[in-house]
Design an enzyme around this catalytic site. Structure first.
Site, mmCIF file in Angstrom:
data_model
loop_
_atom_site.group_PDB
_atom_site.id
_atom_site.type_symbol
_atom_site.label_atom_id
_atom_site.label_comp_id
_atom_site.label_asym_id
_atom_site.label_seq_id
_atom_site.Cartn_x
_atom_site.Cartn_y
_atom_site.Cartn_z
ATOM 1 N N HIS A 193 0.820 -1.208 0.000
ATOM 2 C CA HIS A 193 0.000 0.000 0.000
ATOM 3 C C HIS A 193 0.853 1.257 0.000
ATOM 4 C CE1 HIS A 193 -4.170 -1.675 1.182
ATOM 5 N NE2 HIS A 193 -4.090 -1.389 -0.094
ATOM 6 N N ARG A 300 -14.089 -4.504 -8.502
ATOM 7 C CA ARG A 300 -13.903 -5.614 -7.553
ATOM 8 C C ARG A 300 -14.720 -5.278 -6.311
ATOM 9 N NH1 ARG A 300 -8.095 -5.129 -9.390
ATOM 10 N NH2 ARG A 300 -7.519 -7.166 -10.230
ATOM 11 N N ARG A 336 -18.273 -6.789 -10.827
ATOM 12 C CA ARG A 336 -18.006 -8.212 -10.604
ATOM 13 C C ARG A 336 -18.607 -8.630 -9.273
ATOM 14 N NH1 ARG A 336 -11.966 -10.356 -10.383
ATOM 15 N NH2 ARG A 336 -12.035 -9.543 -8.260
ATOM 16 N N GLU A 448 -10.619 -17.170 -16.137
ATOM 17 C CA GLU A 448 -9.416 -17.063 -15.301
ATOM 18 C C GLU A 448 -8.992 -18.395 -14.697
ATOM 19 O OE1 GLU A 448 -10.014 -14.273 -12.091
ATOM 20 O OE2 GLU A 448 -12.067 -14.929 -11.745
ATOM 21 N N ASN A 471 -4.350 -12.571 -14.157
ATOM 22 C CA ASN A 471 -3.608 -12.773 -12.898
ATOM 23 C C ASN A 471 -3.815 -14.202 -12.409
ATOM 24 O OD1 ASN A 471 -3.306 -10.041 -13.166
ATOM 25 N ND2 ASN A 471 -4.697 -9.508 -11.509
ATOM 26 N N ASP A 472 -5.087 -14.597 -12.322
ATOM 27 C CA ASP A 472 -5.357 -15.957 -11.852
ATOM 28 C C ASP A 472 -4.970 -16.979 -12.904
ATOM 29 O OD1 ASP A 472 -6.381 -16.061 -9.143
ATOM 30 O OD2 ASP A 472 -7.905 -14.689 -9.871
ATOM 31 N N CYS A 509 -8.575 -7.958 -18.135
ATOM 32 C CA CYS A 509 -8.582 -7.070 -16.962
ATOM 33 C C CYS A 509 -7.507 -7.450 -15.931
ATOM 34 C CB CYS A 509 -9.966 -7.028 -16.317
ATOM 35 S SG CYS A 509 -10.512 -8.597 -15.662
HETATM 36 C C1 PEP Z 1 -7.416 -11.658 -12.509
HETATM 37 O O1 PEP Z 1 -7.432 -12.742 -11.921
HETATM 38 O O2 PEP Z 1 -6.668 -11.406 -13.464
HETATM 39 C C2 PEP Z 1 -8.302 -10.569 -12.080
HETATM 40 C C3 PEP Z 1 -8.404 -9.450 -12.769
HETATM 41 O O3 PEP Z 1 -8.997 -10.745 -10.924
HETATM 42 P P1 PEP Z 1 -8.346 -10.520 -9.475
HETATM 43 O O4 PEP Z 1 -6.982 -9.931 -9.676
HETATM 44 O O5 PEP Z 1 -9.275 -9.620 -8.770
HETATM 45 O O6 PEP Z 1 -8.343 -11.905 -8.948
HETATM 46 MG MG MG Z 2 -9.034 -13.198 -10.567
#
Ligand code: PEP
Ligand code: MG
Length: 572
Positions: A193, A300, A336, A448, A471-472, A509
């Site tokens: 942060h 989110r 979401r 994801e 990301n996931d 995203c």
């Molecule tokens: C992802 O998984 O890429 C994503 C955008 O969701 P989060 O980062 O919130 O898990």
């Molecule tokens: Mg995700």
């Protein structure tokens, strides 16, 4: 004169700083052991009184942050306020006093260490980084227990570059922006942060420079590049001149970007790529707008559900979603549904006054067995979609002008989507039965998890759009070292291809959408929307403007068909 000494850390907040160092004193240890361990009731009362003082101190920081930062960053401290009410922190410490006879200080430090360790064990870097917020909160309560004034920077008569072991979010907001040029820290990471705040404040920061506090002395001239992580201590005059020229060039470049941020991102061969923003709080919607976002590509909603004693109700959620929709109107907003459990430790979700751990492993939100929670959220989204279109206020979209989209995370199979859509239909029917106004929403799923890529053709039949959570996806898909491009790009290619055939839009995203090296490939694969952190929108738009989609498509094709590079075996 000899050239300066060079160090490399991690770029945590872009920008170039050069100036004399101020070495931030090491944090003091907690105060004494407090009253005798036997006096358990007294210790619980001391802790509770100190938490109240810390709460008031944090509220002051929230107010201060509200003046110097956007509401989103003030939200970091609002979240810290919630931590002070978290049963896992102060509550757990109180329990340790009652059952273990610890002093208030010992109990709080132990509970804080356990919370921070739980966060550090999460594979997701952004969650791990939240451990410093726990340290910030615990430090404030310990200060109150010891009746210590909050440490502050001495006043300088000249600007300085702060060198520290670690900086906490509250340190950053306390800095006088006129006097602090930049930050160099031993600990920390780009996702802490403190780094997020430094980026928002435009304060160049380099994190993770080993032994910085031992190697840099008070008054040493330090030059730091918050993008590359490069740090030079004691640059000679020629080097210093070079750093100043880089600083001026960067400033000019940023000003140019900001002035073009509100224009659309169009490739050199005329294709518009939407650049939207990822947000976690309604305050960030304003930052997104100020940075020229073409909409919200990912809201989110987990943040509302965290650290609370009771669940956010349907009305509260409707108010928040409506605020974001109105702020961005007439641009589209993707909301979401709650993405909790597994590696997102939303352990503080409460249901009917009871704390509930969403420990379902995030396979699908329905698997958690909390249908009532999701129904309430879906009703709130449907109501917000209506209010945003119909209340006739200036700046509010007219009906049909903008879209509200609902996005289901962690979908792993067809049954997940069918069940989620059935819930949405049930939420709409419940509102209709109550005679409550509602809007229409488009439906999308996040791609994801690897099984969703395999099934994307089937999933696309059920939805209006898909959004790739890279990301996931990257986390769940190991990438063999010898392949020439990350596996995740192959998965993006497969999804984009299926979406093109189905005639449905595909967005990215995850963090990959903001990576300047990946953007041409994503555009070349047919991704129509990139959704990124709000401050990155101007830069991402600018990268898109340098790309020819036709050339990017052939680049992507070449990359996908490239053969693995032969690796030397080293055995002759
Ligand atoms: C992802 O998984 O890429 C994503 C955008 O969701 P989060 O980062 O919130 O898990
Ligand atoms: Mg995700």
């Amino acid at each position: 004169m000899s050239p300066g000494r060079r160090f490399t850390g991690q770029g945590a907040a872009p920008g170039i700083a050069i100036g004399p160092a101020y070495v931030w004193p090491r944090r003091g240890q907690a105060g004494g052991a407090g009253a005798a361990a036997g006096a358990r009731r007294v210790e619980v009362e001391r802790l509770s009184a100190a938490a109240a003082v810390a709460r008031e101190g944090t509220r002051q920081i929230v107010r201060q942050a509200g003046r110097t930062l956007s509401r989103a960053e003030a939200g970091i401290f609002e979240a810290q306020l919630l931590m002070l009410d978290d049963p896992n922190l102060v509550g757990r410490a109180e329990e340790a006093i009652r059952t273990g006879g610890l002093s208030a200080e010992e109990a709080l430090e132990r509970a804080g260490a356990e919370c921070a360790a739980a966060l550090r064990a999460v594979p997701d870097e952004s969650w791990r980084a939240r451990a410093s917020d726990v340290a910030d909160v615990v430090g404030r309560v310990l200060d109150a227990l010891a009746d210590r004034p909050v440490p502050s920077l001495p006043s300088f008569d000249h600007p300085v570059l702060v060198v520290a072991e670690e900086l906490l979010p509250s340190d950053i907001v306390a800095f006088d922006r006129e006097k602090v040029l930049g930050l160099v820290t031993q600990a920390g990471s780009p996702t802490s942060h403190a780094s997020i705040l430094a980026r928002t404040l435009g304060l160049p920061a380099v994190a993770g420079v080993p032994s910085a506090c031992d190697l840099i002395r008070e008054g040493d001239v330090v030059a730091a590049d918050g993008a590359s992580g490069e740090v030079v201590v004691g640059p000679d005059p020629v080097e210093a001149e070079d750093w100043r020229a880089r600083q001026a060039a960067r400033r000019e470049w940023r000003e140019g970007l900001r002035s073009r941020a509100h224009l659309p991102a169009i490739t050199t061969d005329g294709h518009r790529i939407r650049v939207a923003a990822n947000i976690g709080t309604p305050g960030e919607a304003e930052t997104a707008l100020a940075n020229g976002a073409d909409g919200i590509g990912l809201f989110r909603t987990e943040l509302f559900f965290m650290g609370r004693a009771s669940l956010p109700g349907e009305d509260e959620q409707c108010g928040v979603y409506g605020e974001v929709i109105r702020c961005l109107a007439p641009r589209p907003v993707v909301i979401r549904t709650l993405d909790a459990g597994g590696d997102k430790p939303v352990s503080l979700v409460a249901s009917g006054g009871r704390a509930v751990m969403f420990a379902s492993g995030r396979s699908s939100q329905l698997a958690s067995g909390h249908e009532d929670v999701f129904l309430a959220q879906l009703r709130a989204v449907l109501r917000a979609a209506s209010a945003a279109g119909e209340d006739g206020r200036a700046g509010v979209r007219r009906p049909g002008e903008a879209e509200v989209r609902v996005l289901f995370p962690m979908v792993a199979n067809l049954a997940d989507v069918v069940a989620a859509k059935a819930l949405l239909a049930r939420a709409a029917a419940e509102l209709d039965a109550r005679g409550v106004a509602r809007g229409e929403v488009k439906v999308g799923v996040m791609i994801e998890v690897p099984s969703a890529v395999a099934l994307v053709g089937l999933l696309l039949h059920e939805v209006d759009f898909v959004s790739l959570g890279t990301n996931d996806l990257a986390r769940l898909t190991p990438c063999p070292a010898e392949v020439p491009i990350p596996t995740v790009l192959r998965l993006v290619a497969a999804v984009a291809d299926a979406a093109r055939r189905a005639g449905k839009p595909v967005a990215v995203c995850g963090e990959l959408a903001a990576d300047p090296r990946a953007i041409p490939v994503l555009v070349g694969l047919g991704v129509g929307e990139l959704s990124v952190a709000p401050p990155l929108v101007p830069e991402v738009k600018q990268v898109v403007r340098t790309v020819s989609r036709r050339e990017a498509a052939s680049l992507a094709k070449r990359l996908l068909t490239a053969r693995p590079v032969e690796r030397a075996t080293g055995d002759g």
